[in-house]
Design an enzyme around this catalytic site. Structure first.
Site, PDB file in Angstrom:
ATOM      1  CG  HIS A   1      -2.315   0.451   0.963  1.00  0.00           C
ATOM      2  ND1 HIS A   1      -2.884   0.538  -0.289  1.00  0.00           N
ATOM      3  CD2 HIS A   1      -3.282   0.858   1.830  1.00  0.00           C
ATOM      4  CE1 HIS A   1      -4.134   0.971  -0.181  1.00  0.00           C
ATOM      5  NE2 HIS A   1      -4.386   1.178   1.088  1.00  0.00           N
TER       6      HIS A   1
ATOM      7  CG  ASN B   1      -9.281   4.134   4.256  1.00  0.00           C
ATOM      8  OD1 ASN B   1      -8.598   3.715   3.321  1.00  0.00           O
ATOM      9  ND2 ASN B   1      -9.927   3.334   5.064  1.00  0.00           N
TER      10      ASN B   1
ATOM     11  CG  ASP C   1      -1.612   0.530  -3.325  1.00  0.00           C
ATOM     12  OD1 ASP C   1      -1.780   1.702  -2.937  1.00  0.00           O
ATOM     13  OD2 ASP C   1      -2.387  -0.390  -3.016  1.00  0.00           O
TER      14      ASP C   1
ATOM     15  CG  ASN D   1     -11.043   2.607   0.542  1.00  0.00           C
ATOM     16  OD1 ASN D   1     -12.048   2.693  -0.161  1.00  0.00           O
ATOM     17  ND2 ASN D   1     -10.826   1.577   1.335  1.00  0.00           N
TER      18      ASN D   1
END
Length: 191
Positions: free
Chosen positions: A19, A68, A93, A114
């Protein structure tokens, strides 16, 4: 002013995870420019590095928010530095790209990411450039959220290093020639 944003989750627990590969790319660009990350004014909720790439003034940014909530940090960065709609590149990513592949595009959907969803919501548009870094699909029935929070395997890490170099070159090229950067991203790791 152009901005390059490397998406990440902050903190040691998330370093070198799939991530955070967007941040790793932008960090390579910062190091190659001989600069260091520094804390921006606290209301921005980002770390920044002031860069010159091919004579262009660029601010590199890494949100201090969780993925997020990236939109809050990106919106405050754009407002503070006067970054216009077509002057921002987000590096992130992407599980829908094969491992090691790169793609640069302007606009498009979030693909379930997100961080991108948060940025689009905060900015009120999706017309920003993005470098997608392919981290591969989760194996079997693994939850994608769990997969992206895992670190790359030792076997993958060698390929990751090449991917980071290629992606950093795409980012640097985007600063002065976005069309050439799109072509370069398509060529890299195509084999």
């Amino acid at each position: 002013m152009k901005a390059i944003v490397g998406l990440r989750n902050p903190g040691a627990d998330y370093e070198a995870t799939r991530h955070n590969v967007g941040f790793e790319v932008v960090d390579r660009v910062v190091v190659a420019a001989g600069e260091r990350w520094k804390r921006a004014p606290s209301r921005l909720r980002v770390e920044i590095a002031d860069l010159r790439i091919a004579g262009e003034k660029v601010v590199a940014a890494a949100p201090l928010t969780y993925m997020n909530e990236s939109g809050q940090a990106v919106r405050s960065l754009c407002d503070y530095f006067g970054v216009g709609e077509g002057e921002m590149l987000v590096v992130h990513d992407d599980i829908d790209l094969p491992f090691g592949r790169l793609r640069l595009q302007v606009g498009g959907g979030t693909g379930g990411h997100n961080g991108l969803r948060s940025i689009e919501r905060a900015l009120g548009h999706r017309e920003f450039a993005r470098v997608k870094v392919g981290v591969g699909r989760p194996p079997g029935r693994m939850d994608p959220a769990d997969f992206v929070l895992r670190r790359f395997t030792r076997a993958e890490r060698q390929e990751v290093e090449l991917m980071l170099e290629d992606a950093a070159e795409v980012v640097e090229t985007w600063v002065t020639d976005p069309d050439a950067a799109i072509r370069l991203a398509a060529e890299r790791r195509a084999s």
